[in-house]
Design a protein around this motif. Structure first.
Motif, PDB file in Angstrom:
ATOM      1  N   ARG A   1       0.870  -1.187   0.000  1.00  5.46           N
ATOM      2  CA  ARG A   1       0.000   0.000   0.000  1.00  5.46           C
ATOM      3  C   ARG A   1       0.900   1.228   0.000  1.00  5.46           C
ATOM      4  NH1 ARG A   1      -0.194  -2.037   5.225  1.00  5.46           N
ATOM      5  NH2 ARG A   1       0.389  -0.590   6.915  1.00  5.46           N
ATOM      6  N   TRP A   2       0.260   2.409  -0.058  1.00  4.28           N
ATOM      7  CA  TRP A   2       1.010   3.646   0.076  1.00  4.28           C
ATOM      8  C   TRP A   2       0.268   4.586   0.999  1.00  4.28           C
ATOM      9  CZ3 TRP A   2      -1.272   2.564  -4.766  1.00  4.28           C
ATOM     10  CH2 TRP A   2      -2.322   3.404  -5.153  1.00  4.28           C
ATOM     11  N   ALA A   3       0.973   5.577   1.526  1.00  4.58           N
ATOM     12  CA  ALA A   3       0.389   6.553   2.441  1.00  4.58           C
ATOM     13  C   ALA A   3       0.777   7.945   1.968  1.00  4.58           C
ATOM     14  CB  ALA A   3       0.879   6.313   3.868  1.00  4.58           C
ATOM     15  N   THR A   4      -0.223   8.784   1.772  1.00  6.03           N
ATOM     16  CA  THR A   4       0.021  10.157   1.328  1.00  6.03           C
ATOM     17  C   THR A   4      -0.069  11.090   2.534  1.00  6.03           C
ATOM     18  OG1 THR A   4      -2.328  10.383   0.802  1.00  6.03           O
ATOM     19  CG2 THR A   4      -0.858   9.756  -0.987  1.00  6.03           C
TER      20      THR A   4
ATOM     21  N   VAL B   1       4.903  11.058  -0.142  1.00  6.57           N
ATOM     22  CA  VAL B   1       4.193   9.819  -0.445  1.00  6.57           C
ATOM     23  C   VAL B   1       5.119   8.679  -0.061  1.00  6.57           C
ATOM     24  CG1 VAL B   1       3.143   8.369  -2.203  1.00  6.57           C
ATOM     25  CG2 VAL B   1       2.918  10.865  -2.353  1.00  6.57           C
ATOM     26  N   LEU B   2       4.651   7.836   0.869  1.00  5.57           N
ATOM     27  CA  LEU B   2       5.420   6.679   1.300  1.00  5.57           C
ATOM     28  C   LEU B   2       4.837   5.428   0.658  1.00  5.57           C
ATOM     29  CD1 LEU B   2       5.919   7.383   5.119  1.00  5.57           C
ATOM     30  CD2 LEU B   2       7.451   7.939   3.219  1.00  5.57           C
ATOM     31  N   VAL B   3       5.710   4.590   0.124  1.00  4.74           N
ATOM     32  CA  VAL B   3       5.288   3.359  -0.542  1.00  4.74           C
ATOM     33  C   VAL B   3       5.831   2.175   0.248  1.00  4.74           C
ATOM     34  CG1 VAL B   3       5.304   2.039  -2.681  1.00  4.74           C
ATOM     35  CG2 VAL B   3       5.306   4.545  -2.768  1.00  4.74           C
TER      36      VAL B   3
ATOM     37  N   ALA C   1       3.304   3.220   8.210  1.00  5.75           N
ATOM     38  CA  ALA C   1       4.403   4.159   7.980  1.00  5.75           C
ATOM     39  C   ALA C   1       3.785   5.492   7.595  1.00  5.75           C
ATOM     40  CB  ALA C   1       5.335   3.665   6.882  1.00  5.75           C
ATOM     41  N   VAL C   2       4.055   6.537   8.381  1.00  2.00           N
ATOM     42  CA  VAL C   2       3.434   7.849   8.160  1.00  2.00           C
ATOM     43  C   VAL C   2       4.440   8.948   8.493  1.00  2.00           C
ATOM     44  CG1 VAL C   2       1.080   7.053   8.651  1.00  2.00           C
ATOM     45  CG2 VAL C   2       2.518   7.881  10.517  1.00  2.00           C
TER      46      VAL C   2
ATOM     47  N   VAL D   1       7.422   7.938  10.976  1.00  2.00           N
ATOM     48  CA  VAL D   1       7.255   6.933  12.018  1.00  2.00           C
ATOM     49  C   VAL D   1       6.850   5.632  11.340  1.00  2.00           C
ATOM     50  CG1 VAL D   1       5.984   6.223  14.073  1.00  2.00           C
ATOM     51  CG2 VAL D   1       6.609   8.627  13.752  1.00  2.00           C
ATOM     52  N   VAL D   2       7.682   4.619  11.489  1.00  2.00           N
ATOM     53  CA  VAL D   2       7.419   3.297  10.930  1.00  2.00           C
ATOM     54  C   VAL D   2       7.102   2.358  12.087  1.00  2.00           C
ATOM     55  CG1 VAL D   2       8.338   1.357   9.611  1.00  2.00           C
ATOM     56  CG2 VAL D   2       8.925   3.702   8.951  1.00  2.00           C
TER      57      VAL D   2
END
Length: 833
Positions: A161-164, A169-171, A206-207, A217-218
């Motif tokens: 997934r990814w987080a914006t 943008v974290l993948v 992960a954000v 922060v993972v």
């Protein structure tokens, strides 16, 4: 002599109206089903960046939802898709639409389509002009990144997934061959990526850190709980070390105003013990600790670079970051209350503090009335006290009266000013000098900003930050509460332009293109179906889509306003709907739907549907030959039941002046609080021929002290200060409770009553419906109870909604139209007792 003349007039009126022909039942299920199947509800409208196109969603009774893209200057040009999972305008003339696993890139000018199959998710990053496309497992879960022209930028394999975030943008990926998980950050406008972190541990999240500390922060999951890492952009990672965090299974990153720390909120759930006995102690404030799984919360500020962990004081709650100067709002937990919900209604002073995480010092803020607006930069707070609005300076910790009182609303801006709305005026005020300047007056009773930016706090619903990102282009909504009208105006460089003139239509959705040159909205009314309108700088508003074109009755339904006296002798109103084929020479049965004040909802399109979570649908009743009335009810010192009875008696007195209303065939329906009112009126009035009451309270003495499992607390706070308006407990308002309790007079009910309840209702115990059912059953009164399995306070599943909607129509047809060929009702009514 005068009395004799009045009696003669009454007798003549009765003789005249009784000779009017009565309608035969018009209930035609085939017609109603056809009507509902052709009905459409427009749900949203979303303009393209330049306003040339508009996209909107439409819902139907049975058919799949559709997405329609329409050209504003040529609305006959349409692109329609079904089963859409996501869509975006990725450029002024290009749309990305995901439907049934297929991504379509549609050239809106030419109509040409490029397809990509096996797609599970898309997201458009407007800031960077990037389209993120995630393929399903058949395509190795790869993520492809495209620019706004749908040109490939890069591709990443095995994406979980990814987080914006606000700035990144974290993948998250998983290498199946070696079992390693990776976190990448997209860089160089999506063209490149940087590996931030790798591990064989299973991902939790992960954000961004949401702190000036920066980094990310993972979090990973292990057998003993969560492991937390702060990761810098150079891929250096620091792990949080604290044995006290073992067993926690949930983590949320909240904004931190401390630039050296990350605000972590840990949570773990302790299952309810399966013991022989549960012991409840009277001193426990929160009965949730006995009724459900127990949540343990731990909130900390973590300073990764020093390893420091600062626990929040658990005597306070609602910690909220204010700006970037180590400041947090927090509220002292009131341990003097018996129950945590005791202050749910009414004014209760709250101790709100400003806490500095660096110095550890607290400052008690001025007591407010529940309203506060804090500067998103943290320099000041606007607090509404008993003496009006005051500014609290967070730097020198002083308070200054702003010179504004009731009826005024503040909005922070980016240039050290406050914009105020006061009644129908717009003002600006300098935060330093406090000088005020009136900008303009709007033709309305009152005005409010349309969708300002909002930051919510944990210390109260109306203690928040409302601010304007830019105060040059503002949308204002004018409202007239008495006329129930609204208007929309555009404020640009202190110049006011009317977008929507004052209207009684409901404006559901309002939006603009990027430059505020084109405006879009959806409007409807009781006799007007959902209509999308478009307006640009130079032209009048035009309708670019009108829904429900197959509905031949559009515009033919009429509404009559009835004026009567409320519980406090004030003038109130009811809306009486007349069917499209209304004939004033005939007599019609009437159905009243009751629930507090309802006139503000009377400008909604009467869409025909069987998917009604409360069972009632006015359009289906109108199509079946009924008059349908929605009366307002107000409440006085005698209590809610007696107030409702008085209001309904008064409105019926007005209704009987209309010769076409068959006063011998009047039904009532209510759900929840409206069901309580129905129960009470049914036990105190002989003016009705049938009742329907759903998920309703029948015994207010019992329920006021019973546990409400929706809130996990006793319900007395809703009775004393809330919706029931008893203005006291059963102890000090005993007679009022007795006088307003339906079940004490339920044996007086003579008209047939249909009761319904959701067996999983946690807001009103289904036993309340069973109790009144048992009273009616014991005293041989006509009653039927429908128990909908696994349904809650309102029906959520379509089969249950349709079943109840049809049964309500059949119930009223049976008792108001004498249509006796209904088997499930005959089982009760024929040869009963």
């Amino acid at each position: 002599m005068k009395l004799v003349q009045q009696l003669v007039c009454v007798i003549l009126f009765v003789l005249l109206t009784s000779t009017l022909p009565r309608l035969q039942a018009q209930h035609n299920m085939d017609h109603l089903k056809q009507l509902t199947e052709s009905a459409e509800e427009v749900m949203s409208v979303y303009p393209s960046p330049d306003g040339r196109y508009a996209a909107f969603n439409t819902a139907y009774e049975s058919k799949p939802k559709t997405l329609t893209i329409i050209e504003t200057k040529a609305p006959f040009r349409k692109i329609v898709r079904e089963k859409v999972n996501g869509y975006y305008f990725i450029s002024p003339d290009r749309a990305a639409v995901l439907t049934a696993g297929v991504l379509q890139i549609i050239d809106l000018k030419s109509g040409s389509v490029t397809e990509k199959k096996d797609v599970s998710r898309i997201e458009y990053m407007k800031k960077d002009g990037l389209l993120l496309v995630h393929s399903n497992s058949g395509q190795s879960n790869k993520m492809e990144i495209y620019d706004s022209n749908f040109k490939p930028v890069q591709q990443i394999e095995s994406v979980i997934r990814w987080a914006t975030g606000n700035n990144s943008v974290l993948v998250l990926t998983k290498d199946i061959l070696n079992g390693e998980n990776h976190v990448y950050e997209l860089t160089d406008q999506g063209k490149s990526r940087v590996k931030l972190w790798s591990s064989k541990q299973e991902f939790y999240d992960a954000v961004e850190s949401d702190s000036d500390l920066g980094g990310f922060v993972v979090t990973t999951k292990t057998s003993t709980g969560l492991r937390v890492y702060w990761v810098r952009r150079d891929a250096q990672a620091i792990e949080l070390k604290d044995d006290g965090l073992q067993g926690f299974s949930n983590l949320k990153i909240n904004p931190s105003s401390d630039g050296a720390a990350v605000y972590l909120r840990f949570q773990k759930v302790k299952p309810k013990e399966n013991s022989v006995v549960d012991i409840w102690y009277g001193k426990e404030q929160n009965l949730r600790n006995y009724t459900t799984e127990q949540n343990t919360i731990r909130e900390v500020l973590w300073y990764p670079e020093s390893g420091k962990i600062l626990d929040f004081d658990q005597n306070f709650t609602g910690y909220t970051a204010i700006g970037k100067n180590n400041l947090f709002l927090k509220m002292r937990i009131d341990k003097s209350m018996v129950d945590v919900h005791d202050d749910q209604f009414g004014f209760h002073k709250k101790e709100i503090y400003l806490w500095n995480s660096k110095t550890g010092k607290d400052v008690l803020l001025p007591f407010d009335d529940g309203h506060m607006n804090f500067d998103p930069l943290g320099k000041s707070l606007l607090i509404k006290t008993g003496e009006g609005w005051v500014k609290f300076d967070t730097g020198n910790l002083t308070s200054t009266n702003m010179g504004w009182g009731d009826g005024s609303s503040p909005y922070y801006t980016s240039n050290n000013r406050i914009i105020w709305t006061f009644k129908n005026e717009i003002w600006e005020q300098d935060l330093k000098s406090l000088k005020k300047k009136k900008l303009m007056t709007v033709e309305a009773e009152e005005i409010e900003m349309y969708k300002p930016q909002v930051i919510h706090s944990g210390v109260g619903v109306y203690r928040l930050s409302e601010y304007l990102e830019q105060d040059k282009n503002l949308i204002l909504v004018g409202k007239n509460s008495k006329a129930l009208t609204s208007s929309y105006v555009f404020l640009n460089k202190n110049q006011l332009k009317t977008v929507i003139p004052e209207t009684s239509d409901r404006i559901q959705v309002f939006g603009a293109d990027t430059d505020y040159r084109s405006f879009f909205w959806i409007e409807d009314n009781y006799n007007k179906a959902f209509t999308i309108r478009y307006k640009n700088d130079s032209k009048n508003a035009v309708a670019i889509y009108k829904s429900n074109s197959a509905d031949s009755q559009l515009g033919l339904i009429k509404k009559v306003a009835l004026k009567y006296r409320g519980a406090n002798n004030e003038e109130i109103e009811a809306s009486l709907y007349l069917p499209a084929n209304f004939d004033p020479a005939k007599k019609y049965p009437v159905v009243l739907s009751v629930y507090e004040k309802q006139q503000r909802f009377m400008n909604k399109f009467l869409i025909p549907t069987f998917k009604n979570n409360r069972g009632i649908n006015p359009r289906l009743l109108l199509e079946s030959g009924y008059l349908v009335m929605f009366p307002d009810i107000t409440y006085g010192d005698r209590g809610p039941g007696l107030s409702a009875l008085l209001c309904i008696d008064n409105v019926l007195d007005e209704l009987q002046k209309f010769s076409y209303a068959d006063m011998s065939k009047v039904g009532m329906i209510g759900q929840s609080f409206g069901g309580y009112e129905t129960n009470f009126i049914a036990s105190h009035s002989n003016r009705f021929s049938a009742f329907v009451s759903g998920n309703s309270v029948s015994d207010i003495v019992h329920t006021s002290y019973a546990l409400n499992y929706n809130f996990n607390s006793p319900d007395y706070w809703r009775y004393e200060e809330g919706q029931f308006r008893m203005k006291g407990s059963f102890v000090n308002q005993r007679q009022k409770y007795l006088d307003n309790n339906p079940i004490y007079a339920a044996s007086n009910i003579n008209a047939p009553m249909l009761l319904w309840a959701g067996t999983a209702d946690t807001n009103v115990d289904p036993q309340e419906s069973i109790s009144i059912f048992n009273v009616l059953r014991k005293y041989r009164k006509p009653v039927v109870l429908l128990n909908y399995r696994n349904e809650n306070h309102s029906l959520g599943k379509v089969p249950a909604q349709k079943d109840l909607s049809i049964r309500i129509l059949e119930w009223f047809d049976y008792h108001l139209y004498e249509k006796k060929d209904v088997d499930w009702i005959n089982k009760q009514m024929k040869d009963a007792f």
